[in-house]
Design a protein around this motif. Sequence first.
Motif, PDB file in Angstrom:
ATOM      1  N   ILE A 298      12.066  26.172  26.543  1.00  0.00           N
ATOM      2  CA  ILE A 298      12.936  27.333  26.340  1.00  0.00           C
ATOM      3  C   ILE A 298      12.134  28.505  25.817  1.00  0.00           C
ATOM      4  O   ILE A 298      12.202  29.605  26.335  1.00  0.00           O
ATOM      5  N   GLY A 299      11.332  28.223  24.802  1.00  0.00           N
ATOM      6  CA  GLY A 299      10.408  29.233  24.306  1.00  0.00           C
ATOM      7  C   GLY A 299      11.076  30.542  23.971  1.00  0.00           C
ATOM      8  O   GLY A 299      12.123  30.595  23.310  1.00  0.00           O
ATOM      9  N   LEU A 300      10.492  31.613  24.485  1.00  0.00           N
ATOM     10  CA  LEU A 300      10.978  32.953  24.152  1.00  0.00           C
ATOM     11  C   LEU A 300      12.148  33.396  25.011  1.00  0.00           C
ATOM     12  O   LEU A 300      12.648  34.507  24.835  1.00  0.00           O
ATOM     13  N   ALA A 301      12.601  32.542  25.933  1.00  0.00           N
ATOM     14  CA  ALA A 301      13.829  32.875  26.656  1.00  0.00           C
ATOM     15  C   ALA A 301      15.014  32.878  25.697  1.00  0.00           C
ATOM     16  O   ALA A 301      15.995  33.587  25.908  1.00  0.00           O
ATOM     17  N   ASP A 302      14.929  32.074  24.645  1.00  0.00           N
ATOM     18  CA  ASP A 302      15.913  32.098  23.554  1.00  0.00           C
ATOM     19  C   ASP A 302      15.173  31.719  22.269  1.00  0.00           C
ATOM     20  O   ASP A 302      15.091  30.543  21.904  1.00  0.00           O
ATOM     21  N   PRO A 303      14.596  32.704  21.575  1.00  0.00           N
ATOM     22  CA  PRO A 303      13.820  32.414  20.359  1.00  0.00           C
ATOM     23  C   PRO A 303      14.629  31.709  19.278  1.00  0.00           C
ATOM     24  O   PRO A 303      14.062  31.114  18.363  1.00  0.00           O
ATOM     25  N   GLN A 304      15.977  31.767  19.365  1.00  0.00           N
ATOM     26  CA  GLN A 304      16.805  31.129  18.348  1.00  0.00           C
ATOM     27  C   GLN A 304      16.830  29.607  18.491  1.00  0.00           C
ATOM     28  O   GLN A 304      17.235  28.896  17.564  1.00  0.00           O
ATOM     29  N   CYS A 305      16.424  29.082  19.653  1.00  0.00           N
ATOM     30  CA  CYS A 305      16.486  27.636  19.866  1.00  0.00           C
ATOM     31  C   CYS A 305      15.649  26.878  18.846  1.00  0.00           C
ATOM     32  O   CYS A 305      16.076  25.854  18.304  1.00  0.00           O
ATOM     33  N   GLN A 306      14.448  27.369  18.618  1.00  0.00           N
ATOM     34  CA  GLN A 306      13.569  26.680  17.676  1.00  0.00           C
ATOM     35  C   GLN A 306      14.186  26.648  16.286  1.00  0.00           C
ATOM     36  O   GLN A 306      14.211  25.607  15.628  1.00  0.00           O
ATOM     37  N   ALA A 307      14.724  27.802  15.857  1.00  0.00           N
ATOM     38  CA  ALA A 307      15.360  27.869  14.546  1.00  0.00           C
ATOM     39  C   ALA A 307      16.595  26.970  14.496  1.00  0.00           C
ATOM     40  O   ALA A 307      16.861  26.315  13.479  1.00  0.00           O
ATOM     41  N   HIS A 308      17.330  26.920  15.593  1.00  0.00           N
ATOM     42  CA  HIS A 308      18.538  26.087  15.647  1.00  0.00           C
ATOM     43  C   HIS A 308      18.168  24.610  15.471  1.00  0.00           C
ATOM     44  O   HIS A 308      18.832  23.869  14.736  1.00  0.00           O
ATOM     45  N   CYS A 309      17.104  24.179  16.144  1.00  0.00           N
ATOM     46  CA  CYS A 309      16.677  22.778  16.037  1.00  0.00           C
ATOM     47  C   CYS A 309      16.174  22.452  14.640  1.00  0.00           C
ATOM     48  O   CYS A 309      16.472  21.380  14.087  1.00  0.00           O
ATOM     49  N   LEU A 310      15.399  23.347  14.071  1.00  0.00           N
ATOM     50  CA  LEU A 310      14.899  23.120  12.717  1.00  0.00           C
ATOM     51  C   LEU A 310      16.044  23.062  11.710  1.00  0.00           C
ATOM     52  O   LEU A 310      16.033  22.251  10.770  1.00  0.00           O
ATOM     53  N   HIS A 311      17.046  23.912  11.920  1.00  0.00           N
ATOM     54  CA  HIS A 311      18.204  23.911  11.022  1.00  0.00           C
ATOM     55  C   HIS A 311      19.000  22.607  11.177  1.00  0.00           C
ATOM     56  O   HIS A 311      19.450  22.022  10.181  1.00  0.00           O
ATOM     57  N   ALA A 312      19.153  22.126  12.426  1.00  0.00           N
ATOM     58  CA  ALA A 312      19.848  20.858  12.646  1.00  0.00           C
ATOM     59  C   ALA A 312      19.103  19.706  11.977  1.00  0.00           C
ATOM     60  O   ALA A 312      19.716  18.799  11.396  1.00  0.00           O
ATOM     61  N   TRP A 313      17.788  19.737  12.045  1.00  0.00           N
ATOM     62  CA  TRP A 313      16.961  18.725  11.382  1.00  0.00           C
ATOM     63  C   TRP A 313      17.194  18.766   9.872  1.00  0.00           C
ATOM     64  O   TRP A 313      17.367  17.729   9.223  1.00  0.00           O
ATOM     65  N   GLU A 314      17.230  19.975   9.325  1.00  0.00           N
ATOM     66  CA  GLU A 314      17.462  20.131   7.884  1.00  0.00           C
ATOM     67  C   GLU A 314      18.856  19.615   7.499  1.00  0.00           C
ATOM     68  O   GLU A 314      19.026  18.949   6.472  1.00  0.00           O
ATOM     69  N   VAL A 315      19.858  19.897   8.317  1.00  0.00           N
ATOM     70  CA  VAL A 315      21.209  19.395   8.056  1.00  0.00           C
ATOM     71  C   VAL A 315      21.213  17.873   8.042  1.00  0.00           C
ATOM     72  O   VAL A 315      21.841  17.244   7.180  1.00  0.00           O
ATOM     73  N   PHE A 316      20.501  17.262   9.002  1.00  0.00           N
ATOM     74  CA  PHE A 316      20.429  15.799   9.019  1.00  0.00           C
ATOM     75  C   PHE A 316      19.796  15.271   7.735  1.00  0.00           C
ATOM     76  O   PHE A 316      20.269  14.285   7.152  1.00  0.00           O
ATOM     77  N   GLU A 317      18.738  15.909   7.274  1.00  0.00           N
ATOM     78  CA  GLU A 317      18.064  15.449   6.051  1.00  0.00           C
ATOM     79  C   GLU A 317      18.999  15.556   4.843  1.00  0.00           C
ATOM     80  O   GLU A 317      18.938  14.738   3.928  1.00  0.00           O
ATOM     81  N   ARG A 318      19.866  16.544   4.851  1.00  0.00           N
ATOM     82  CA  ARG A 318      20.795  16.724   3.724  1.00  0.00           C
ATOM     83  C   ARG A 318      21.977  15.765   3.796  1.00  0.00           C
ATOM     84  O   ARG A 318      22.403  15.224   2.775  1.00  0.00           O
ATOM     85  N   LEU A 319      22.510  15.543   5.005  1.00  0.00           N
ATOM     86  CA  LEU A 319      23.704  14.706   5.145  1.00  0.00           C
ATOM     87  C   LEU A 319      23.371  13.240   5.394  1.00  0.00           C
ATOM     88  O   LEU A 319      24.162  12.353   5.057  1.00  0.00           O
ATOM     89  N   GLY A 320      22.228  12.989   6.040  1.00  0.00           N
ATOM     90  CA  GLY A 320      21.892  11.614   6.390  1.00  0.00           C
ATOM     91  C   GLY A 320      22.689  11.146   7.596  1.00  0.00           C
ATOM     92  O   GLY A 320      23.365  11.921   8.277  1.00  0.00           O
ATOM     93  N   SER A 321      22.617   9.829   7.842  1.00  0.00           N
ATOM     94  CA  SER A 321      23.311   9.235   8.983  1.00  0.00           C
ATOM     95  C   SER A 321      24.608   8.571   8.511  1.00  0.00           C
ATOM     96  O   SER A 321      24.634   8.002   7.413  1.00  0.00           O
ATOM     97  N   PRO A 322      25.694   8.650   9.256  1.00  0.00           N
ATOM     98  CA  PRO A 322      25.804   9.187  10.621  1.00  0.00           C
ATOM     99  C   PRO A 322      26.227  10.652  10.699  1.00  0.00           C
ATOM    100  O   PRO A 322      26.206  11.231  11.775  1.00  0.00           O
ATOM    101  N   GLU A 323      26.618  11.260   9.565  1.00  0.00           N
ATOM    102  CA  GLU A 323      27.171  12.619   9.633  1.00  0.00           C
ATOM    103  C   GLU A 323      26.157  13.614  10.186  1.00  0.00           C
ATOM    104  O   GLU A 323      26.488  14.486  10.989  1.00  0.00           O
TER     105      GLU A 323
END
Length: 437
Positions: A298-323
Amino acid sequence: MADLFDTPDTAPSGKPAPRPLADRIRPATIADVIGQAHLLGPDGPLGAMLAAGSLSSLILWGPPGVGKTTIARLLADRTDLHFIQISAIFTGVPDLKKVFEAARLRRSQGRGTLLFVDEIHRFNKAQQDGFLPYMEDGTILLVGATTENPSFELNAALLSRAQVLVLERLSLTDLERLAQRAEQVLVRPLPLTAPAREALLEMADGDGRALLNLVEQVMAWKLAAPLDTEALAARLMRRAAKYDKSGDEHYNLISALHKSVRGSDPDAALYWFARMLEGGEDPRYLARRLVRMSIEDIGLADPQCQAHCLHAWEVFERLGSPEGELALAQAVIYLALAPKSNAGYVAYKAARAEARRTGSEPPPKHILNAPTKLMKGQGYGEGYAYDHDAEDGFSGQNYFPGTMRRPVLYQPVERGFERDLKKRLDWFAKLREKRGG
């Protein structure tokens, strides 16, 4: 010698041990084999070998329960070879030596040996080399079975002397034929409704042996009426999906997820994402791979994708599994639906190639700093144009080595945000041409 690997056929009480259903309905001839028509049919490699009366050493690569052992045994019968079966898990070097000695003696008496090695990938590379002289002089015809990719697990010398044949999971049609054969042997139908029967076939997950074990279990129940799907699920524990987090299936599924994202198919991407989670994959591994997809596809076609994925990763670290897995699932959807471009990835690889090719070229002197009089005297920094002072904030100077022809590395696509970046590139290119940079 043949008794070395035979299993006793009597129980400790002296009575014959009950034979599993899978053994009782084992095919008697190649024509009776269910599935693998692409190999056993007249146009298949095994069908052609048998028709020609010539059989070579083979590696049978496929998932569990698809007929590898059965096919090997029937090949021995068809070619009148003595059949020996060993498992790489339980067989050591002394056992192999005995097998080879017995095969050599048998050959001197006019009969060949088909040696079937289950889980052959369990032998290390040195042990695999031990087969080579006996394959070359015809002492044994080797048929190895493996669930792992032979390209990675078997050495090149062994692979060069054996043909690799890929066996496929049994289809639902194949499994239905197998269930019907079991019913004929047991002389009664499965006590299931039509939907429950279909559910049972799906539980087998392409594994014929697993299906026969399930059939045997169902047939042992004393039922007043056929079971429906819900009742069957209540009585049977659903088999865990076959998924090896360190093996081929791991790489196959992450490849399927990645290519589904690249292909802008959110439904398929979610399916493979769920398959990996259901198989016990670490969500953090998936989070890391999603970030990689956001950069590579995706790269620079949507620069927000990278930030979105990193934020989702951070949410997982905060909530854990399965939430927290829901955040990763939403990232999968976002990636799949984002505009795609690998222009940045391609440009990076091209830049690395150029760097390797021209790695000793110095930067042009006009963009080098000159902190000493000596360096100023050598022309460092001379003629540098400060872009902020130039018209439009762009000087158009050359920043590549003076002897290097200017390459075009980054070529944005006409999708997403890269449309705007392409306009900027085109504008700068026109200014550069105008100002002779």
